[in-house]
Write a protein that holds these residues in place. Structure first.
Motif, PDB file in Angstrom:
ATOM      1  N   GLU A   1      -2.466   5.860   0.406  1.00 40.00           N
ATOM      2  CA  GLU A   1      -3.825   5.571  -0.373  1.00 40.00           C
ATOM      3  C   GLU A   1      -4.418   4.119   0.347  1.00 40.00           C
ATOM      4  O   GLU A   1      -5.633   4.285   0.660  1.00 40.00           O
TER       5      GLU A   1
ATOM      6  N   LYS B   1      11.766   5.985  -0.877  1.00 35.34           N
ATOM      7  CA  LYS B   1      10.727   4.846  -1.713  1.00 35.34           C
ATOM      8  C   LYS B   1       9.334   5.399  -1.754  1.00 35.34           C
ATOM      9  O   LYS B   1       8.335   5.319  -1.026  1.00 35.34           O
ATOM     10  N   TRP B   2       9.335   6.236  -2.934  1.00 39.68           N
ATOM     11  CA  TRP B   2       8.013   7.164  -2.924  1.00 39.68           C
ATOM     12  C   TRP B   2       7.019   6.501  -3.450  1.00 39.68           C
ATOM     13  O   TRP B   2       5.760   6.795  -2.841  1.00 39.68           O
ATOM     14  N   ASP B   3       6.841   5.353  -4.240  1.00 36.90           N
ATOM     15  CA  ASP B   3       5.785   4.670  -4.485  1.00 36.90           C
ATOM     16  C   ASP B   3       5.033   4.060  -3.166  1.00 36.90           C
ATOM     17  O   ASP B   3       4.002   3.900  -3.179  1.00 36.90           O
ATOM     18  N   ASP B   4       6.026   3.538  -2.289  1.00 34.50           N
ATOM     19  CA  ASP B   4       5.559   2.829  -1.366  1.00 34.50           C
ATOM     20  C   ASP B   4       5.037   3.846  -0.173  1.00 34.50           C
ATOM     21  O   ASP B   4       4.006   3.394   0.291  1.00 34.50           O
TER      22      ASP B   4
ATOM     23  N   TYR C   1       9.117   5.340   4.400  1.00 37.59           N
ATOM     24  CA  TYR C   1       9.119   5.108   2.909  1.00 37.59           C
ATOM     25  C   TYR C   1       9.819   6.605   2.460  1.00 37.59           C
ATOM     26  O   TYR C   1      10.859   6.266   1.597  1.00 37.59           O
ATOM     27  N   THR C   2       9.208   7.502   2.646  1.00 37.40           N
ATOM     28  CA  THR C   2       9.603   8.931   2.319  1.00 37.40           C
ATOM     29  C   THR C   2      11.077   9.071   2.618  1.00 37.40           C
ATOM     30  O   THR C   2      11.860   9.420   1.608  1.00 37.40           O
TER      31      THR C   2
ATOM     32  N   SER D   1       4.583   5.820   5.824  1.00 37.77           N
ATOM     33  CA  SER D   1       4.719   6.713   4.899  1.00 37.77           C
ATOM     34  C   SER D   1       5.872   7.363   5.127  1.00 37.77           C
ATOM     35  O   SER D   1       6.685   7.920   4.251  1.00 37.77           O
TER      36      SER D   1
ATOM     37  N   VAL E   1       3.211   6.415  -1.152  1.00 41.93           N
ATOM     38  CA  VAL E   1       1.938   6.819  -1.925  1.00 41.93           C
ATOM     39  C   VAL E   1       1.095   5.826  -1.488  1.00 41.93           C
ATOM     40  O   VAL E   1      -0.221   5.902  -1.141  1.00 41.93           O
ATOM     41  N   LYS E   2       1.571   4.690  -1.624  1.00 46.10           N
ATOM     42  CA  LYS E   2       0.625   3.272  -1.246  1.00 46.10           C
ATOM     43  C   LYS E   2       0.081   3.322   0.185  1.00 46.10           C
ATOM     44  O   LYS E   2      -1.102   2.908   0.334  1.00 46.10           O
TER      45      LYS E   2
END
Length: 219
Positions: free
Chosen positions: A186, A177-180, A172-173, A169, A182-183
């Protein structure tokens, strides 16, 4: 020596070491490890050289401490020299712990291709620790694709640890790559993986106080 080293009291550890009437390989290993664990790679290497000059042959534990110290201090060339010396000079075959140290050494120094080659071609099956070293290096150097690849291997080997989800995470941050990102968080919740809080301890007026990250309480 070990106790002082693990507490970060290197002066006390060195005093205890220097006060010993007779030094064996365990004594040398304890002091070398104390330096390595506290980020003093140069001092660990100097002591390692003194050990050899005294005629004390290093063992497997010695090389784990030295390689770890070189990794955290960014001493790539010294670490590579020590790794080659293991088998060449002392007939010590590298174990998984030594190979993980080498992956960490190469990765921290930015040699991610070499670290990947080592993990793909090492004679022993890489464990979660080996992949974590590569993933940690990917976080340092912002290698998104390789980091995701390393994280997948960790998920397969040890699906209940939180570190790879957190590191991925963060990668990605940092890359936007904010969506990735968050994934990744999750996925951690979906698998019911919980992150243990970080703790800090201080001593105030002969009392030890512990603080947990994200909590107001003092213990």
């Amino acid at each position: 020596v070990n106790m002082y080293g693990k507490c970060g009291s290197l002066n006390d550890a060195r005093h205890a070491f220097d006060s010993m009437a007779q030094l064996d390989v365990v004594s040398w290993n304890g002091m070398i490890a104390a330096y390595s664990q506290n980020g003093h790679g140069k001092e660990a290497l100097d002591l390692f050289q003194q050990m050899q000059l005294k005629g004390i042959a290093p063992d497997m534990i010695t090389f784990i401490s030295i390689l770890s110290g070189c990794s955290h201090a960014g001493l790539l060339d010294d670490g590579l020299h020590c790794f080659l010396s293991m088998n060449r000079d002392y007939a010590i075959m590298p174990t998984l712990d030594h190979l993980v140290c080498m992956i960490d050494l190469l990765g921290r120094a930015g040699h991610l291709d070499e670290a990947e080659d080592l993990i793909n071609n090492m004679p022993l099956e890489p464990d979660a620790g080996a992949w974590m070293s590569l993933l940690g290096a990917c976080r340092i150097h912002g290698d998104v694709n390789r980091g995701a690849w390393a994280a997948e291997h960790i998920f397969e080997l040890d699906p209940k640890i939180s570190a790879p989800f957190v590191l991925l995470s963060n990668i990605y941050t940092a890359a936007g790559k904010w969506d990735d990102a968050v994934k990744a968080k999750e996925a951690m919740k979906d698998r019911n993986v919980k992150k243990k809080p970080g703790w800090s301890c201080i001593e105030v007026r002969m009392r030890f106080l512990a603080f947990a990250a994200g909590r107001r309480e003092i213990y």
